[in-house]
Scaffold this motif. Structure first.
Motif, PDB file in Angstrom:
ATOM      1  N   GLU A 498       0.827  -1.203   0.000  1.00 54.69           N
ATOM      2  CA  GLU A 498       0.000   0.000   0.000  1.00 54.69           C
ATOM      3  C   GLU A 498       0.866   1.259   0.000  1.00 54.69           C
ATOM      4  OE1 GLU A 498      -2.279  -0.891   3.432  1.00 54.69           O
ATOM      5  OE2 GLU A 498      -3.507  -2.388   2.387  1.00 54.69           O
ATOM      6  N   ARG A 499       1.953   1.215   0.751  1.00 49.40           N
ATOM      7  CA  ARG A 499       2.868   2.369   0.761  1.00 49.40           C
ATOM      8  C   ARG A 499       3.471   2.583  -0.615  1.00 49.40           C
ATOM      9  NH1 ARG A 499       5.211   6.081   0.169  1.00 49.40           N
ATOM     10  NH2 ARG A 499       6.697   7.241   1.458  1.00 49.40           N
ATOM     11  N   LEU A 500       3.748   1.504  -1.303  1.00 47.05           N
ATOM     12  CA  LEU A 500       4.302   1.598  -2.649  1.00 47.05           C
ATOM     13  C   LEU A 500       3.291   2.220  -3.609  1.00 47.05           C
ATOM     14  CD1 LEU A 500       6.781   0.839  -4.352  1.00 47.05           C
ATOM     15  CD2 LEU A 500       5.704  -1.373  -4.785  1.00 47.05           C
ATOM     16  N   LEU A 501       2.035   1.825  -3.499  1.00 52.57           N
ATOM     17  CA  LEU A 501       1.000   2.399  -4.350  1.00 52.57           C
ATOM     18  C   LEU A 501       0.846   3.899  -4.104  1.00 52.57           C
ATOM     19  CD1 LEU A 501      -1.749  -0.364  -4.092  1.00 52.57           C
ATOM     20  CD2 LEU A 501      -0.379   0.201  -6.105  1.00 52.57           C
ATOM     21  N   VAL A 502       0.898   4.276  -2.831  1.00 56.26           N
ATOM     22  CA  VAL A 502       0.824   5.708  -2.498  1.00 56.26           C
ATOM     23  C   VAL A 502       1.948   6.463  -3.180  1.00 56.26           C
ATOM     24  CG1 VAL A 502       1.096   7.373  -0.626  1.00 56.26           C
ATOM     25  CG2 VAL A 502      -0.400   5.391  -0.322  1.00 56.26           C
ATOM     26  N   GLU A 503       3.144   5.917  -3.137  1.00 58.47           N
ATOM     27  CA  GLU A 503       4.291   6.614  -3.712  1.00 58.47           C
ATOM     28  C   GLU A 503       4.143   6.760  -5.221  1.00 58.47           C
ATOM     29  OE1 GLU A 503       7.298   9.018  -3.246  1.00 58.47           O
ATOM     30  OE2 GLU A 503       6.353   7.955  -1.586  1.00 58.47           O
ATOM     31  N   ILE A 504       3.626   5.720  -5.877  1.00 57.67           N
ATOM     32  CA  ILE A 504       3.438   5.787  -7.326  1.00 57.67           C
ATOM     33  C   ILE A 504       2.492   6.921  -7.684  1.00 57.67           C
ATOM     34  CG2 ILE A 504       2.451   4.586  -9.311  1.00 57.67           C
ATOM     35  CD1 ILE A 504       3.451   1.968  -8.057  1.00 57.67           C
ATOM     36  N   LEU A 505       1.318   6.931  -7.056  1.00 55.51           N
ATOM     37  CA  LEU A 505       0.310   7.917  -7.428  1.00 55.51           C
ATOM     38  C   LEU A 505       0.732   9.329  -7.034  1.00 55.51           C
ATOM     39  CD1 LEU A 505      -2.420   8.132  -8.798  1.00 55.51           C
ATOM     40  CD2 LEU A 505      -3.491   8.008  -6.559  1.00 55.51           C
ATOM     41  N   ALA A 506       1.365   9.454  -5.869  1.00 56.15           N
ATOM     42  CA  ALA A 506       1.797  10.778  -5.439  1.00 56.15           C
ATOM     43  C   ALA A 506       2.850  11.348  -6.372  1.00 56.15           C
ATOM     44  CB  ALA A 506       2.326  10.709  -4.006  1.00 56.15           C
ATOM     45  N   ARG A 507       3.788  10.514  -6.820  1.00 60.25           N
ATOM     46  CA  ARG A 507       4.864  11.002  -7.687  1.00 60.25           C
ATOM     47  C   ARG A 507       4.351  11.420  -9.058  1.00 60.25           C
ATOM     48  NH1 ARG A 507      10.425  11.493  -5.774  1.00 60.25           N
ATOM     49  NH2 ARG A 507      10.329  10.522  -3.708  1.00 60.25           N
ATOM     50  N   VAL A 508       3.330  10.728  -9.541  1.00 63.29           N
ATOM     51  CA  VAL A 508       2.803  11.059 -10.866  1.00 63.29           C
ATOM     52  C   VAL A 508       2.332  12.514 -10.912  1.00 63.29           C
ATOM     53  CG1 VAL A 508       0.896  10.605 -12.454  1.00 63.29           C
ATOM     54  CG2 VAL A 508       2.180   8.709 -11.499  1.00 63.29           C
ATOM     55  N   ALA A 509       1.758  12.988  -9.811  1.00 64.53           N
ATOM     56  CA  ALA A 509       1.163  14.323  -9.802  1.00 64.53           C
ATOM     57  C   ALA A 509       2.065  15.398  -9.211  1.00 64.53           C
ATOM     58  CB  ALA A 509      -0.155  14.286  -9.019  1.00 64.53           C
ATOM     59  N   GLU A 510       3.294  15.062  -8.848  1.00 66.82           N
ATOM     60  CA  GLU A 510       4.187  16.081  -8.291  1.00 66.82           C
ATOM     61  C   GLU A 510       4.613  17.075  -9.369  1.00 66.82           C
ATOM     62  OE1 GLU A 510       7.620  14.758  -6.246  1.00 66.82           O
ATOM     63  OE2 GLU A 510       6.501  13.890  -4.567  1.00 66.82           O
ATOM     64  N   PRO A 511       4.664  18.362  -9.024  1.00 65.07           N
ATOM     65  CA  PRO A 511       5.150  19.346 -10.003  1.00 65.07           C
ATOM     66  C   PRO A 511       6.608  19.084 -10.358  1.00 65.07           C
ATOM     67  CG  PRO A 511       4.086  20.407  -8.129  1.00 65.07           C
ATOM     68  CD  PRO A 511       4.262  18.976  -7.766  1.00 65.07           C
ATOM     69  N   LEU A 512       6.950  19.408 -11.591  1.00 64.20           N
ATOM     70  CA  LEU A 512       8.346  19.333 -12.000  1.00 64.20           C
ATOM     71  C   LEU A 512       9.092  20.547 -11.467  1.00 64.20           C
ATOM     72  CD1 LEU A 512       7.890  18.203 -15.701  1.00 64.20           C
ATOM     73  CD2 LEU A 512       8.040  16.813 -13.631  1.00 64.20           C
ATOM     74  N   ASP A 513      10.401  20.384 -11.302  1.00 66.26           N
ATOM     75  CA  ASP A 513      11.202  21.471 -10.732  1.00 66.26           C
ATOM     76  C   ASP A 513      11.129  22.735 -11.573  1.00 66.26           C
ATOM     77  OD1 ASP A 513      11.923  19.777  -8.724  1.00 66.26           O
ATOM     78  OD2 ASP A 513      13.855  19.239  -9.615  1.00 66.26           O
TER      79      ASP A 513
END
Length: 519
Positions: A498-513
């Motif tokens: 579940e923690r891995l799934l959270v990381e996947i979805l959260a990273r997809v929507a993170e703004p680029l630098d």
């Protein structure tokens, strides 16, 4: 900006044409989409928060709820009158059903030290009820389903209804049954469970989010008998039915219907304890868009019973054809005896290993041919039985027009991967294990969970994405083949997966630098 949006959309899975057999519900009628879009545009500035100011919202909600009540056989008057509201989707409908039952339980039983209201569900119940338990501080009791049929045992529900809590009383606030369950497409024993719960004064919610706008028309469309599941069943107290599924409306609209006005009022939130305007909400949100409601109202009014029956007939024919096609694929089998347009496909364990087809590897092969099927991981249930990993197919009216291409593609994909085993997860588990906390010694301190960056680095290594990140093109993170990820999910402890799934979805929507407005 519209050109940029068109370019971004070009990278999405296609929402029309039947090549994606999950997530989208395509009636194959362009005029329905056009009607929905026009209705949404007509109410674009409207705030659904206050239907006394924007009275169109009240009229549309009233008529949409009335349509749903009619097809689900809800009484129109008396103490059992069925009333309802429109929500943003099935998850909100399910959360509100749990909230109403929890609050009713507390009102009936008062303060009982050490006793929390319980919600009893089958293992195949939608994950929304797990979310509801976490959000609303209730205890979730999960019953196993039969691995062969996908069905829970009605007697197991009865046993939970009669189980006593620490103070000797009953603590079940709600039981949940599905019509049908999403993973396997089978209708739970609603009538038997509802009869037992009604006798004991316990509410029953029927999660018909996926079936509520197709099962009422299934019989008339030639699909055969549907087990009783709606308000014609004594003891059913609420039903959720998503209009954005087989109601063919845009996301997101669901209807929550409730037997009895007093029971339904418990889903509301109201307060005058602040100096602003009086606040009263039927759902989780305050301000809400009127667009999805308007689209759902317009589409349902335009199609009516006749239109829904005709579209369901196309689903019936396509579902039967796919059942037959999968039945001809050596090494695969349909799980159970589904009622409605959902199919779960598993490995046929009765044939030798060299003839078996792994459903996730098969789905990856089909994806390479342009068909998106949905892999579902296996699950070890509380009683130790194992539900097999499967591939899910959602059949829609447009599927019928694709059969001449879809069926050969499914057969060719099975031929390509027959005898191929599940992906080796040992390297993946090693990479993730290096950042996952080991169990603490008995009585010892809890070990720190991995940081987000550690988990992300392990994921990239594990999936061999060649440094893939949201910077790459469209923002895709996952590889084209999902079978390795599904195998990893099944192999990891639940909290780590579940923690891995959270990381996947959260990273997809993170703004680029280097992102900037208008860039």
């Amino acid at each position: 900006m519209l050109e940029r949006l068109a370019a971004l959309r070009a990278a999405d899975a296609p929402t029309h044409g039947g090549h994606v057999l999950s997530y989208v519900y395509d009636p194959g009628l362009a005029e329905v989409d056009e009607l929905a879009a026009a209705a949404m545009r007509a109410v674009q500035p409207v705030n659904g928060l206050d239907p006394t100011t924007f009275t169109s919202v009240a009229v549309m909600e009233r008529e949409l709820v009335g349509f749903a009540r009619a097809v689900l056989h809800g009484p129109t008057d008396g103490p059992d009158v069925v009333v309802g509201s429109v929500t943003s989707g099935g998850t909100e409908s399910c959360l509100l059903a749990v909230k109403a039952a929890r609050d009713a339980f507390r009102a009936r039983h008062g303060d009982r030290p050490g006793v929390r209201p319980r919600v009893v569900v089958a293992a195949s119940a939608h994950a929304a009820f797990r979310k509801a338990a976490q959000y609303l501080d209730v205890t979730l009791t999960t019953l196993p389903v039969d691995p062969a049929s996908g069905l829970p045992d009605a007697a197991a529900y009865v046993a939970e209804l009669d189980r006593r809590s620490v103070d000797g009383g009953r603590d079940v606030a709600l039981v949940v049954v599905s019509a049908p369950s999403y993973p396997h497409g089978v209708v739970d024993p609603v009538a038997e469970v509802a009869a037992a719960a009604h006798e004991r004064g316990v509410d029953v919610h029927v999660d018909a989010c996926v079936g509520g706008w197709v099962l009422p028309f299934w019989g008339a469309a030639g699909g055969g008998q549907v087990p009783p599941f709606d308000f014609a069943v004594p003891g059913v107290t609420s039903i959720s039915a998503d209009v954005h599924k087989y109601g063919y409306a845009p996301k997101g609209t669901s209807v929550l219907l409730v037997r009895g006005r007093d029971r339904q009022r418990r889903q509301f939130f109201a307060t005058t304890a602040w100096p602003g305007y009086p606040v009263v909400n039927a759902g989780m949100s305050g301000s809400r868009p009127a667009g999805p409601l308007a689209a759902a109202w317009a589409v349902s009014q335009a199609l009516g019973t006749e239109g829904y029956t005709a579209l369901t007939a196309r689903c019936v024919r396509a579902t039967r054809a796919l059942h037959a096609a999968v039945g001809q694929l050596d090494g695969l089998r349909v799980v159970g005896s589904p009622t409605g347009p959902l199919i779960a496909v598993a490995t046929d364990e009765s044939v030798p290993a060299e003839r078996r087809v792994d459903p996730h590897v098969w789905a990856d092969a089909a994806r390479a041919r342009g068909w998106v099927l949905q892999p579902q991981p296996g699950l070890t249930q509380g009683d130790g039985t194992r539900l097999p990993h499967t591939t899910h197919l959602t059949v829609t009216p447009v599927t019928e027009a694709t059969l001449d291409d879809l069926v050969p593609a499914l057969a060719a994909s099975a031929d390509e991967v027959r005898g191929v085993g599940r992906p080796d997860t040992s390297g993946v588990l090693a990479a993730l294990g290096a950042v996952s906390p080991a169990p603490a010694a008995a009585g010892g301190p809890a070990l720190a969970a991995p940081t987000s960056d550690e988990m992300w680095a392990a994921l990239l290594t594990a999936l061999d994405t060649d440094g893939g990140s949201p910077r790459r093109g469209t923002g895709a993170v996952l590889p084209d083949r999902l079978a390795p990820l599904m195998a990893v999910m099944e192999s990891l402890p639940g909290p780590v997966a579940e923690r891995l799934l959270v990381e996947i979805l959260a990273r997809v929507a993170e703004p680029l630098d280097d992102a900037a407005p208008g860039a």
